[in-house]
Design an enzyme around this catalytic site. Sequence first.
Site, PDB file in Angstrom:
ATOM      1  CE  LYS A   1     -32.075 -22.634  83.783  1.00 27.34           C
ATOM      2  NZ  LYS A   1     -32.442 -23.574  84.857  1.00 27.34           N
TER       3      LYS A   1
ATOM      4  CG  ASP B   1     -34.835 -22.376  87.312  1.00 27.26           C
ATOM      5  OD1 ASP B   1     -34.680 -22.272  88.541  1.00 27.26           O
ATOM      6  OD2 ASP B   1     -34.476 -23.367  86.656  1.00 27.26           O
TER       7      ASP B   1
ATOM      8  CD  GLU C   1     -37.747 -24.599  87.560  1.00 20.06           C
ATOM      9  OE1 GLU C   1     -37.095 -25.665  87.541  1.00 20.06           O
ATOM     10  OE2 GLU C   1     -38.171 -24.043  86.537  1.00 20.06           O
TER      11      GLU C   1
ATOM     12  CG  ASP D   1     -35.485 -28.051  89.523  1.00 19.60           C
ATOM     13  OD1 ASP D   1     -35.454 -29.290  89.651  1.00 19.60           O
ATOM     14  OD2 ASP D   1     -34.832 -27.475  88.627  1.00 19.60           O
TER      15      ASP D   1
ATOM     16  CE  LYS E   1     -34.789 -29.914  86.028  1.00 19.16           C
ATOM     17  NZ  LYS E   1     -33.662 -29.041  86.442  1.00 19.16           N
TER      18      LYS E   1
END
Length: 372
Positions: free
Chosen positions: A165, A193, A219, A244, A268
């Site tokens: 992250k 991400d 991402e 995303d 997702k």
Amino acid sequence: MMKISILKIDIFKMNVEITQPIRILLGVLDTANNLAIKITTDTGIVGWGEASPCAVITGDSQDTNYVTAQTIARLIKGKNALAIASRMQEINSVTIGDPSVRSAFDMALYDIAAKAANMPLYQFLGGEQRELRTDLTIGIKGTVEETVAQAKSIIEAGFNAIKLKVGRPGLDDVPHVRAVRELIGPNMALKMDSNQGWDYPTAVANINAMEELNLQYAEQPIAVWDYEGLARLRKKVNLPICADESVFDHRDALKLAKMGAVDYLNIKLGKSGGIYIGLKINAIAEAAGMKCMIGCFAESRLGLSAAAHLAMARPNISFIDLDSCYHFKNDPVIGGVSFDEKIGGLLHLPDAIGHGAAFNESDLEQDSKVTI
């Protein structure tokens, strides 16, 4: 047509503490505040689903899911559980919000349909067994040393892929990513991400500064709404871009594909509203020559089981990020997907019919139970 009627629906809240909280730019995840859906049919077949809302991304919460679930339950009670397209059109017409709880009903319906067909869900969806191996995520840490320490524990656990992250100001992410790459060597899969954390110039600067670090992709580097910025970024930098938060459903996927805005799409279930739309997203990606990843919010092994079956059934879903329950303090799930004890990140899907997972009802919040 064979008909299996929905006899009743039980709705429960479910709360599980996380032993190792994950900090991302949008906040800290330290508890899974989810919802469990149990659909019972007139034939005795039961289907389970799970909602894992993430308000800063999906705009819903456990409380909104709880109310919406009761509306959906009243809508579909007595109807044919096997007519998934019709049921999901009805469910998706109730609200454009609460995708997490729409996903919970979706996975329960697919669980029922696959059980009625006497097949594991991946086989019901037209797939076969293949290896699925998830990465493990490192949240935003305060120091490079803390980031490296967690990366070291991931390597020791045998994982072969790490997701970092990022989204810190300026170029503050670069030393974290560089230190992890130096620790894990040149070839282990490493992706980042930023959860919309950068603006366009910061994204360009960071990705260029990390060009030699052999990353798989970036991402959601910039804001969810900035499709044009994603397309511009993709042309500017030498690193694949994955959407995303910018892709909730098949309509978003089509827009991104038509614009050539990204290389990959992250499906997702809690964003798309479930497998029904997830299949459409993957089909659009595949037609456009884009690979997909499968991601998660804070699902237990039940929600991850449904996602793993979808990934198993569609080889175009190439990147696996199904690690949400890895640090759950308690496991409320019976059956379902499991992590290999020796090979880090390797997922095992049993050949049980349906998605193979059920909740231990004693682990759910009994005071919250509503039966429709």
